[in-house]
Design an enzyme around this catalytic site. Structure first.
Site, PDB file in Angstrom:
ATOM      1  N   GLY A  10      -6.881 -81.679  31.037  1.00  0.00           N
ATOM      2  CA  GLY A  10      -7.385 -82.099  29.804  1.00  0.00           C
ATOM      3  C   GLY A  10      -6.139 -81.687  28.870  1.00  0.00           C
ATOM      4  O   GLY A  10      -6.012 -81.158  27.480  1.00  0.00           O
TER       5      GLY A  10
ATOM      6  N   GLU B  75      -5.244 -62.868  49.693  1.00  0.00           N
ATOM      7  CA  GLU B  75      -4.714 -62.773  48.458  1.00  0.00           C
ATOM      8  C   GLU B  75      -4.749 -60.797  47.572  1.00  0.00           C
ATOM      9  O   GLU B  75      -3.608 -60.168  47.580  1.00  0.00           O
ATOM     10  CB  GLU B  75      -5.428 -63.195  47.397  1.00  0.00           C
ATOM     11  CG  GLU B  75      -5.493 -64.820  47.054  1.00  0.00           C
ATOM     12  CD  GLU B  75      -3.687 -65.003  47.749  1.00  0.00           C
ATOM     13  OE1 GLU B  75      -2.400 -64.441  47.142  1.00  0.00           O
ATOM     14  OE2 GLU B  75      -3.781 -66.277  48.449  1.00  0.00           O
TER      15      GLU B  75
HETATM   16  P1  ADP Z   1      -5.418 -85.049  32.133  1.00  0.00           P
HETATM   17  O1  ADP Z   1      -4.833 -85.555  30.747  1.00  0.00           O
HETATM   18  O2  ADP Z   1      -4.727 -83.508  32.346  1.00  0.00           O
HETATM   19  O3  ADP Z   1      -5.115 -85.744  33.075  1.00  0.00           O
HETATM   20  P2  ADP Z   1      -7.508 -86.047  30.958  1.00  0.00           P
HETATM   21  O4  ADP Z   1      -7.512 -84.804  29.390  1.00  0.00           O
HETATM   22  O5  ADP Z   1      -7.496 -86.967  30.515  1.00  0.00           O
HETATM   23  O6  ADP Z   1      -6.814 -85.079  31.561  1.00  0.00           O
HETATM   24  O7  ADP Z   1      -9.393 -85.028  30.949  1.00  0.00           O
HETATM   25  C1  ADP Z   1      -9.599 -86.194  31.134  1.00  0.00           C
HETATM   26  C2  ADP Z   1     -11.525 -85.940  30.728  1.00  0.00           C
HETATM   27  O8  ADP Z   1     -11.949 -84.426  31.544  1.00  0.00           O
HETATM   28  C3  ADP Z   1     -11.204 -85.672  29.587  1.00  0.00           C
HETATM   29  O9  ADP Z   1     -11.158 -86.765  28.808  1.00  0.00           O
HETATM   30  C4  ADP Z   1     -12.560 -84.526  28.980  1.00  0.00           C
HETATM   31  O10 ADP Z   1     -13.638 -84.928  29.206  1.00  0.00           O
HETATM   32  C5  ADP Z   1     -12.746 -83.713  30.965  1.00  0.00           C
HETATM   33  N1  ADP Z   1     -11.772 -82.895  30.849  1.00  0.00           N
HETATM   34  C6  ADP Z   1     -10.520 -82.111  31.052  1.00  0.00           C
HETATM   35  N2  ADP Z   1     -10.408 -81.118  30.447  1.00  0.00           N
HETATM   36  C7  ADP Z   1     -11.321 -80.288  29.725  1.00  0.00           C
HETATM   37  C8  ADP Z   1     -11.759 -79.294  29.246  1.00  0.00           C
HETATM   38  N3  ADP Z   1     -10.768 -78.538  29.306  1.00  0.00           N
HETATM   39  N4  ADP Z   1     -12.654 -78.923  27.945  1.00  0.00           N
HETATM   40  C9  ADP Z   1     -12.997 -80.470  27.989  1.00  0.00           C
HETATM   41  N5  ADP Z   1     -13.628 -81.224  29.031  1.00  0.00           N
HETATM   42  C10 ADP Z   1     -11.664 -81.431  29.737  1.00  0.00           C
HETATM   43 ZN    ZN Z   2      -0.069 -65.278  50.820  1.00  0.00          ZN
END
Ligand code: ADP
Ligand code: ZN
Ligand code: MG
Length: 606
Positions: free
Chosen positions: A208, A427
Site C-alpha cells: 500500500g 520465536e
Molecule cells: P505498493 O505500492 O506498496 O506496491 P499499492 O499501493 O499499489 O502497493 O497497493 C495495491 C493495492 O492493494 C491498493 O490499490 C489497495 O487496493 C490494496 N492495498 C494495499 N495495502 C492496503 C491497505 N493497507 N489497505 C487497503 N488496501 C490496501
Molecule cells: Zn530463529
C-alpha cells in the site's frame, strides 16, 4: 492529438506511395533504355535505320522503330548534335532523312525523373521513421520527449484518504505531520519550522505504498504528481533529467502539492559500481532529482514522496539530511491489520452472513494489502459465476487458497497450521531466553508474520550505544540465538531448517570469541588467523590461516564447547520456564505480533 494524427496519416501515405512507385520503378522492364554511343548513333544514321531523334538538353533519344523503346545517348555539351554527327562522318543528306526535334530542357519530365530517382531515399527514410517509432512503444513518445508524463490528480477531487489505507496506523501517524503542513504551509513557515522535503516509503510490494502516498495528498487536498522510476529507465539519454525538471516545474506551479516517485530504486541505485555497463542516463536523472531537491526553498511547499522495496540499494546521496531523510515503513500486515484491510475491501460488496473475516485474516499470514484485495475480488467473481447474490465464506476460502498458491513466489505464503505453531514456539524461545538474560538488549517486537527471508523474528533494539561487549554479553547472544532451536527440540522433539540462520550467527560469534577477542581461557588472549577486512565494504575476505593443524583442532573444540555449554543452559532455562514459553507461543498464534508491553503482560500473568 488531432494534428499528430493527420501528420502521421500523411507520413504513412507518403511512404506507401513511395513504396509502390519504387516497386514499379524497379520492375518496369521496358523502361530500361539501351545506351548507345554517339559513334554507334552516327553509324545507325548512315545505315538509315534511325527514324527520329529527340534532344532534351544533353540527353538524346534515338527512335529506331515507333513500336520499340528508344535508345539513348548523350550529346557533347556546347556542340550542336548535328555538328558532332557530321564530325563522325554522317553526310548532310543522311542527316536530312532523320527528323530531329528539340525539347526545352528542364521541363516537368525532368522533375518527374528527379522525383523517381529520389523515391528509394524517401522510402528508406520512411522505413527508418517507422522503426524508430516502434522502438518507442505505442504512445507517441517520440513526438513529445522531455514532456513530463506526470499525471495530475487534481487537488479538488481527492478520492483516497487515510480511511482507505487500513492497518497502517504507525505510518499514518508519521505522515500526519506532512498532511498538516500541506494543508497550512503558512502556519509552519511563520514559526520557521523546517519541514522534511522527502519521505521514503519502504516496504514489500503490495503493502500500500502508492495508496498511502495518494492518501496523503487526498487528506491534505493537494495535487498529486506521480512518476515511476522505471519510466525514467526506458527513456532516451538526456530525457530523464529534463523530465525531472519539467515535473518539478509543474509541481512548483501547483504548490502546495506532492510529487510521488514510485520505484525510486530504479533510478536511485547505488552509483559508481561500474557493473552492468554505463548508467549515465540513470545517473543524470538521479543528479537532477538531487539538484531539484536542493533547490527547494522554505517557501516551495512541495513534498517529495518516494517508494521502494529495496532501501538497501539506494544511493546514500538520496538518504542524506535534507533529502529523503524521513523513512516510513509499510510492513506486511499482522492479523489485526489484515482484518482491517479485508473490511475496507468488502465495503459496498454484498457479503453473506456466514462470512467470518477474522477467520480469513487468521488464515492469511504473509498476505499484503494487494493480496487481500485480490482475495475479495476473486471471491466476488466466484460468487458471480456460481450465480449467488452475495459473497459467501466458501468463495473466500477458495480465493485464499488460489491466491496463496498462485505464483511461485507466493507458494510459501500459505503457511500450514503446524508451520505456524513451530514458528510461534521458535520465536517464543528466542524471546524468552532474551528476557531471562540480564545484559541483553530489550525486545521491541516479536512476530510470526513472514518477512522477505525469515519466517518470523524477534526484534531487539540496543538501549545504549555499545562500544565494548563483555564475555557475558556474547554468551547470552549465543544463548538467545539457540533459544529458537531449543524450543523446537523441547516442544516438537525435532528440528526444522528454520534455525539455520541462527546457527550461522551463533557459530560466527563463538568463533570470534575464541579467535579474535581472546575470550577463551583455554586458548588465551591470542588472535588466530589474519582477517583481512575490506574496510569500505565492511566484509571479511578469506581468512589467512597462520596456525597449525593442532591449534585448528583446539579452536574447533573450544568453539564447540562454548556452544554446547550454551545449549545446556538454554535447555534448562526453557524447561523450567515451560509455562512462560507456552504462554508467549499461544499469544503469538493468536495475535501474530507482540510488542514489549504485551510481552511483559504475558510474562507476569504466566
Ligand atoms: P505498493 O505500492 O506498496 O506496491 P499499492 O499501493 O499499489 O502497493 O497497493 C495495491 C493495492 O492493494 C491498493 O490499490 C489497495 O487496493 C490494496 N492495498 C494495499 N495495502 C492496503 C491497505 N493497507 N489497505 C487497503 N488496501 C490496501
Ligand atoms: Zn530463529
Ligand atoms: Mg506501488
Amino acid at each position: 492529438m488531432n494534428a499528430n494524427w493527420s501528420r502521421n496519416a500523411f507520413v504513412y501515405l507518403l511512404i506507401l506511395v513511395a513504396g509502390v512507385a519504387l516497386f514499379l520503378n524497379i520492375y518496369r522492364p521496358d523502361e530500361a533504355p539501351e545506351q548507345i554511343s554517339l559513334t554507334q548513333l552516327a553509324a545507325a544514321i548512315q545505315k538509315g535505320s534511325v527514324e527520329s531523334i529527340r534532344v532534351n538538353g544533353q540527353e538524346v533519344q534515338v527512335i529506331v522503330d515507333e513500336n520499340k523503346p528508344p535508345l539513348t545517348t548523350r550529346r557533347e555539351l556546347d556542340i550542336p548534335l548535328t555538328q558532332t554527327l557530321v564530325g563522325l562522318g554522317v553526310k548532310p543528306d543522311e542527316l536530312g532523312r532523320v527528323r530531329i526535334t528539340y525539347e526545352a530542357p528542364g521541363n516537368g519530365g525532368n522533375w518527374l525523373a528527379l522525383f523517381i530517382n529520389l523515391l528509394p531515399l524517401i522510402f528508406i527514410a520512411g522505413l527508418f521513421f517507422i522503426l524508430f517509432r516502434q522502438s518507442q512503444g505505442s504512445n507517441n513518445q517520440a513526438l513529445s520527449f522531455g514532456k513530463s508524463k506526470a499525471r495530475l490528480f487534481t487537488g479538488d477531487k481527492p478520492t483516497v484518504t487515510f480511511a482507505d489505507v487500513a492497518g497502517s496506523d504507525e505510518a499514518k501517524q508519521e505522515l500526519q505531520e506532512i498532511v498538516e503542513f500541506l494543508k497550512e504551509p503558512q502556519k509552519f513557515a511563520a514559526l520557521g519550522a523546517r519541514i522534511p522535503k522527502g519521505v521514503l516509503l519502504v516496504g514489500p510490494p503490495g503493502t500500500g505504498k502508492t495508496l498511502m502516498a495518494k492518501a496523503v495528498s487526498g487528506e491534505a487536498g493537494v495535487p498529486f504528481f506521480s512518476i515511476s522510476g522505471s519510466e525514467f529507465v526506458e527513456m532516451f539519454v538526456g530525457v530523464g533529467a529534463s523530465r525531472v525538471r519539467d515535473l518539478f516545474e509543474q509541481a512548483k506551479r501547483n504548490s502546495p502539492c506532492i510529487i510521488f516517485i514510485d520505484e525510486i530504486d530504479a533510478v536511485g541505485r547505488y552509483r559508481g559500481t561500474g557493473l552492468g555497463g554505463s548508467h549515465d542516463e540513470r545517473e543524470q536523472t538521479l543528479n537532477q532529482i538531487l539538484v531539484e531537491m536542493d533547490g527547494f526553498g522554505t517557501d516551495t511547499n512541495v513534498i517529495l514522496v518516494a517508494a521502494t522495496n529495496r532501501p538497501d540499494i539506494l544511493d546514500p546521496a538520496l538518504l542524506r539530511p535534507g533529502r529523503f531523510d524521513r523513512r516510513v515503513t509499510m510492513d506486511r500486515p499482522d492479523v489485526r491489520g489484515r482484518l482491517e484491510i479485508l473490511k475496507v475491501h468488502v465495503r459496498g460488496k454484498p457479503v453473506a452472513p456466514d462470512v467470518d473475516l477474522e477467520n480469513v485474516a487468521r488464515q492469511t499470514p504473509g498476505f499484503v494489502g494487494a493480496d487481500l484485495e485480490n482475495v475479495v475480488n476473486e471471491a466476488a467473481i466466484l460468487a458471480a459465476r456460481r450465480g449467488k447474490r452475495s459473497i459467501g465464506m466458501s468463495e473466500l476460502q477458495e480465493a485464499v487458497e488460489r491466491i496463496g498458491l498462485g505464483g511461485p513466489e507466493r507458494r510459501s505464503r500459505l503457511i500450514s497450521e503446524r508451520e505456524k505453531r513451530i514458528t510461534a514456539y521458535h520465536e517464543a524461545g528466542h524471546a524468552l531466553v532474551a528476557r531471562l538474560s540480564d545484559s541483553s538488549d530489550p525486545i521491541q517486537k516479536i512476530t510470526i508474520v513472514p518477512r522477505s527471508m525469515a519466517v518470523g523474528y524477534v526484534w531487539q533494539v540496543s538501549d545504549r550505544d555499545r562500544v565494548l561487549n563483555n564475555r557475558t554479553y556474547y554468551n547470552e547472544r549465543i544463548a538467545i540465538a539457540l533459544g529458537g532451536r531449543v524450543a523446537e527440540e523441547i516442544i516438537f522433539g525435532e528440528i526444522t531448517t528454520g534455525a539455520s540462520n541462527d546457527i550461522q550467527q551463533l557459530t560466527n560469534m563463538a568463533r570470534a570469541m575464541v579467535t579474535k577477542y581472546g575470550m577463551s581461557e583455554v586458548m588465551g588472549p591470542l588472535q588466530f588467523g589474519q582477517q583481512d577486512e575490506l574496510v569500505f565494504l565492511g566484509r571479511e575476505l578469506a581468512e589467512q590461516r597462520d596456525y597449525s593443524e593442532e591449534v585448528a583442532e583446539q579452536i574447533d573444540a573450544e568453539v564447540r564447547r562454548l556452544v554446547n555449554d550454551a545449549h545446556a543452559r538454554v535447555r534448562a532455562l526453557l524447561t523450567t520456564n515451560l509455562d512462560k514459553l507456552h504462554a508467549i507461543a499461544r499469544a503469538l498464534l493468536e495475535r501474530e505480533t507482540l510488542n514489549s508491553e504485551e510481552l511483559d503482560a504475558i510474562l507476569t500473568a504466566a
